[in-house]
Motif scaffolding. Structure first.
Motif, PDB file in Angstrom:
ATOM      1  N   LEU A 111       0.844  -1.188   0.000  1.00 53.43           N
ATOM      2  CA  LEU A 111       0.000   0.000   0.000  1.00 53.43           C
ATOM      3  C   LEU A 111       0.882   1.242   0.000  1.00 53.43           C
ATOM      4  N   PRO A 112       0.440   2.330  -0.628  1.00 54.53           N
ATOM      5  CA  PRO A 112       1.255   3.556  -0.586  1.00 54.53           C
ATOM      6  C   PRO A 112       1.383   4.124   0.822  1.00 54.53           C
ATOM      7  N   PHE A 113       0.473   3.738   1.722  1.00 52.09           N
ATOM      8  CA  PHE A 113       0.529   4.203   3.107  1.00 52.09           C
ATOM      9  C   PHE A 113       0.813   3.053   4.082  1.00 52.09           C
ATOM     10  N   ALA A 114       1.459   2.006   3.570  1.00 51.55           N
ATOM     11  CA  ALA A 114       1.803   0.865   4.429  1.00 51.55           C
ATOM     12  C   ALA A 114       2.757   1.304   5.540  1.00 51.55           C
ATOM     13  N   SER A 115       2.676   0.627   6.660  1.00 51.07           N
ATOM     14  CA  SER A 115       3.536   0.961   7.792  1.00 51.07           C
ATOM     15  C   SER A 115       4.955   0.453   7.577  1.00 51.07           C
ATOM     16  N   LYS A 116       5.898   1.323   7.854  1.00 53.06           N
ATOM     17  CA  LYS A 116       7.315   0.947   7.883  1.00 53.06           C
ATOM     18  C   LYS A 116       7.873   1.087   9.304  1.00 53.06           C
ATOM     19  N   ALA A 117       6.985   1.327  10.243  1.00 54.95           N
ATOM     20  CA  ALA A 117       7.399   1.627  11.615  1.00 54.95           C
ATOM     21  C   ALA A 117       7.953   0.394  12.321  1.00 54.95           C
ATOM     22  N   THR A 118       8.864   0.647  13.245  1.00 55.22           N
ATOM     23  CA  THR A 118       9.388  -0.395  14.133  1.00 55.22           C
ATOM     24  C   THR A 118       9.360   0.119  15.560  1.00 55.22           C
ATOM     25  N   SER A 119       9.400  -0.811  16.499  1.00 55.64           N
ATOM     26  CA  SER A 119       9.442  -0.450  17.907  1.00 55.64           C
ATOM     27  C   SER A 119      10.056  -1.612  18.667  1.00 55.64           C
ATOM     28  N   THR A 120      10.009  -1.519  19.984  1.00 59.44           N
ATOM     29  CA  THR A 120      10.520  -2.593  20.834  1.00 59.44           C
ATOM     30  C   THR A 120       9.360  -3.210  21.593  1.00 59.44           C
ATOM     31  N   PHE A 121       9.296  -4.545  21.550  1.00 61.63           N
ATOM     32  CA  PHE A 121       8.242  -5.273  22.245  1.00 61.63           C
ATOM     33  C   PHE A 121       8.841  -6.511  22.885  1.00 61.63           C
ATOM     34  N   ARG A 122       8.662  -6.612  24.208  1.00 63.23           N
ATOM     35  CA  ARG A 122       9.222  -7.725  24.987  1.00 63.23           C
ATOM     36  C   ARG A 122      10.709  -7.894  24.710  1.00 63.23           C
ATOM     37  N   GLY A 123      11.408  -6.756  24.614  1.00 63.51           N
ATOM     38  CA  GLY A 123      12.852  -6.766  24.469  1.00 63.51           C
ATOM     39  C   GLY A 123      13.360  -7.010  23.066  1.00 63.51           C
ATOM     40  N   GLU A 124      12.470  -7.092  22.077  1.00 60.11           N
ATOM     41  CA  GLU A 124      12.882  -7.345  20.705  1.00 60.11           C
ATOM     42  C   GLU A 124      12.411  -6.218  19.790  1.00 60.11           C
ATOM     43  N   THR A 125      13.186  -5.964  18.722  1.00 56.72           N
ATOM     44  CA  THR A 125      12.784  -4.992  17.712  1.00 56.72           C
ATOM     45  C   THR A 125      11.744  -5.641  16.814  1.00 56.72           C
ATOM     46  N   VAL A 126      10.607  -4.966  16.658  1.00 54.15           N
ATOM     47  CA  VAL A 126       9.496  -5.531  15.893  1.00 54.15           C
ATOM     48  C   VAL A 126       8.941  -4.496  14.929  1.00 54.15           C
ATOM     49  N   GLY A 127       8.308  -4.972  13.882  1.00 57.47           N
ATOM     50  CA  GLY A 127       7.509  -4.093  13.053  1.00 57.47           C
ATOM     51  C   GLY A 127       6.235  -3.734  13.793  1.00 57.47           C
ATOM     52  N   VAL A 128       5.621  -2.622  13.409  1.00 55.31           N
ATOM     53  CA  VAL A 128       4.375  -2.181  14.043  1.00 55.31           C
ATOM     54  C   VAL A 128       3.347  -1.936  12.942  1.00 55.31           C
ATOM     55  N   MET A 129       2.147  -2.478  13.142  1.00 55.66           N
ATOM     56  CA  MET A 129       1.108  -2.387  12.114  1.00 55.66           C
ATOM     57  C   MET A 129      -0.270  -2.315  12.757  1.00 55.66           C
ATOM     58  N   HIS A 130      -1.157  -1.571  12.126  1.00 59.91           N
ATOM     59  CA  HIS A 130      -2.565  -1.601  12.533  1.00 59.91           C
ATOM     60  C   HIS A 130      -3.203  -2.843  11.900  1.00 59.91           C
ATOM     61  N   ALA A 131      -2.821  -3.998  12.424  1.00 59.58           N
ATOM     62  CA  ALA A 131      -3.284  -5.275  11.875  1.00 59.58           C
ATOM     63  C   ALA A 131      -4.642  -5.686  12.413  1.00 59.58           C
ATOM     64  N   CYS A 132      -5.224  -4.886  13.312  1.00 62.97           N
ATOM     65  CA  CYS A 132      -6.545  -5.204  13.845  1.00 62.97           C
ATOM     66  C   CYS A 132      -7.594  -4.174  13.444  1.00 62.97           C
ATOM     67  N   GLY A 133      -7.174  -3.097  12.807  1.00 62.01           N
ATOM     68  CA  GLY A 133      -8.141  -2.121  12.317  1.00 62.01           C
ATOM     69  C   GLY A 133      -8.451  -0.976  13.245  1.00 62.01           C
ATOM     70  N   HIS A 134      -7.646  -0.784  14.293  1.00 58.67           N
ATOM     71  CA  HIS A 134      -7.926   0.305  15.216  1.00 58.67           C
ATOM     72  C   HIS A 134      -7.721   1.677  14.565  1.00 58.67           C
ATOM     73  N   ASP A 135      -6.904   1.715  13.515  1.00 55.12           N
ATOM     74  CA  ASP A 135      -6.778   2.964  12.754  1.00 55.12           C
ATOM     75  C   ASP A 135      -8.121   3.360  12.151  1.00 55.12           C
ATOM     76  N   ALA A 136      -8.868   2.362  11.674  1.00 52.54           N
ATOM     77  CA  ALA A 136     -10.200   2.629  11.125  1.00 52.54           C
ATOM     78  C   ALA A 136     -11.152   3.099  12.212  1.00 52.54           C
ATOM     79  N   HIS A 137     -11.088   2.459  13.380  1.00 52.46           N
ATOM     80  CA  HIS A 137     -11.979   2.843  14.475  1.00 52.46           C
ATOM     81  C   HIS A 137     -11.753   4.303  14.871  1.00 52.46           C
ATOM     82  N   THR A 138     -10.476   4.674  14.968  1.00 50.77           N
ATOM     83  CA  THR A 138     -10.154   6.049  15.368  1.00 50.77           C
ATOM     84  C   THR A 138     -10.606   7.044  14.315  1.00 50.77           C
ATOM     85  N   GLY A 139     -10.315   6.756  13.041  1.00 54.75           N
ATOM     86  CA  GLY A 139     -10.734   7.652  11.969  1.00 54.75           C
ATOM     87  C   GLY A 139     -12.246   7.795  11.900  1.00 54.75           C
TER      88      GLY A 139
END
Length: 432
Positions: A111-139
């Motif tokens: 997608l042209p607006f796909a997530s490229k974000a990363t963060s730390t979760f449980r001590g590991e570097t992970v990708g971050v994605m609105h894979a559950c649709g909460h971005d839609a809920h907020t919008g």
């Protein structure tokens, strides 16, 4: 003839003003559709994990302040936002909620607006994605807020808007989510008589809306099992105690909790493992292996029985291998069953049908997914419904599910969500 004219005039006098006062939901929604899509795409491209939704919360709070909402509060349960829209006419007090957090998932959608974000979760570097649709809920809820603010003078009653962090659970060692929002007093400061929410869902096609009265989504609990052995060289397994083999046996054997120890003809039960962590090198048998997973139930007695069985079974299977376990079952406070208040549900389903057509509204089976909206619905009557996310023509039962790196939202779901939520809220306020 004269009598007929008088009857017609009386009918017009009685019915005409009421009909004229009915808000035009389509016009209200159409005015914000483009903005809802833009907000959703922006939030999707900049996802944030639970209790870290700083950018999203600022976007929401700035929007609500610009609309003239009252009592805009930030920093609730770390990053939550609440605000009140007071209508110009007397009416009931209600609440509506959207969740804002993303998941530690690396997006695989082109997608042209796909997530490229990363963060730390449980001590590991992970990708971050609105894979559950909460971005839609907020919008969607930002759009609903703007639409209702545009007719504030004609709006009956007051509406508390809740933008909640950490629905997927706060980071280890932190508090968050709906339970924490309530603990910090959002329903004490504003006492609603009903609460509403929605969720985009992969198992429904776009244009379809689902509902269920009574228990709708399962109780959700996490567990953590650490299997402790004794490290040794991979070429000499007899020189230690292998926690990997013991952990594998625990995983397989604990499936009999569902298949042999629970009466699943009464209510469904799920025990699933989500992560296994142990070892670092191919030829070293490690000291320990960590297992984490989830339990889903609808019956409190069955829930407690699964807790006891999982702990007991893991301890005894480990002992059979010469290993030990530290079993935290559950390891945190879980979410209770999400229950749609039967009378409220019966009252609001016609609103869904008005918004999208009765042929597009379906009654759903029990959903083994979980939602911390359940905490709000324990305090006041709640109604939580589902908006189809999978494109029409695609088999929704085979589509990538919520939480998948390939979860895809057909953006017509945004229009459906905006219209259904507006219709539900306006109908409730006007019917009181």
């Amino acid at each position: 003839m004269r009598r007929l004219l008088l009857v017609s005039a009386l009918a017009a006098a009685l019915c005409g003003p009421a009909a004229a006062q009915a808000p035009d939901v389509e016009a209200l929604a159409s005015a914000v559709d483009a903005k809802v899509q833009a907000w959703r795409r922006d939030i999707h491209q900049h996802p944030e994990l639970g209790n870290r939704e700083v950018r999203t919360a600022k976007l929401v709070a700035d929007h609500l302040r610009a609309l003239g909402f009252e009592d805009v509060r930030t920093g609730i349960a770390t990053t939550g936002v609440t605000a009140v829209l007071r209508g110009g006419k007397p009416g009931p007090r209600i609440a509506v909620r959207a969740d804002m957090d993303a998941l530690p998932v690396t997006e695989r959608n082109d997608l042209p607006f796909a997530s490229k974000a990363t963060s730390t979760f449980r001590g590991e570097t992970v990708g971050v994605m609105h894979a559950c649709g909460h971005d839609a809920h907020t919008g969607i809820l930002m759009g609903v807020a703007e639409a209702l603010a545009s007719m504030k003078a004609e709006l009956p009653g007051e509406i508390l808007f809740i933008f909640q962090p950490a629905e997927e659970g706060p980071p280890d060692g932190e508090d968050g989510g709906a339970d924490e929002m309530l603990k910090q007093g959002i329903f004490e400061r504003f006492k609603p008589e009903a609460v509403f929410g929605l969720h985009v869902f992969s198992t429904l096609n776009a244009g379809t809306v689902g509902w269920r009265s009574g228990p709708a989504m399962a109780a959700s609990d996490r567990f953590n099992i650490v299997v402790k052995g004794r490290q040794t060289h991979g070429s000499r397994p007899w020189g230690g105690v292998d926690p990997i083999v013991a952990a594998a046996d625990i995983i397989g054997t604990t499936q009999t909790i569902v298949s042999r120890r629970q009466n699943i003809s009464k209510q469904p039960v799920v025990v699933s493992y989500g992560a296994i962590k142990g070892g670092i090198r191919y030829n070293i048998i490690p000291d320990s292996v960590e297992l984490v997973g989830t339990i889903r139930t609808f019956d409190e007695g069955m829930r407690q029985a699964v807790f006891a069985d999982l702990k007991n079974l893991s301890e005894h299977v480990a002992a059979a291998h010469g290993a030990t376990v530290v079993a935290q079952v559950p390891d945190t406070k879980g979410n209770p069953v999400t229950v749609n208040h039967p009378a409220l549900t019966a009252r609001m389903v016609p609103s869904l049908e008005t918004a999208v057509g009765a042929e597009n509204v379906v009654e759903m089976d029990l959903n083994m997914g979980a939602e911390d909206f359940s905490y709000y619905a324990r305090e006041v009557p709640g109604f939580f419904f589902f908006v189809g996310a999978t494109p029409k023509g695609q088999d929704a039962l085979k589509a990538p599910s919520n939480h998948s790196p390939e979860f895809f939202l057909d953006e017509t779901a945004l229009k459906v969500g905006t219209r259904t939520m507006l219709q539900v809220l306006l109908d409730y306020q006007r019917m009181e």
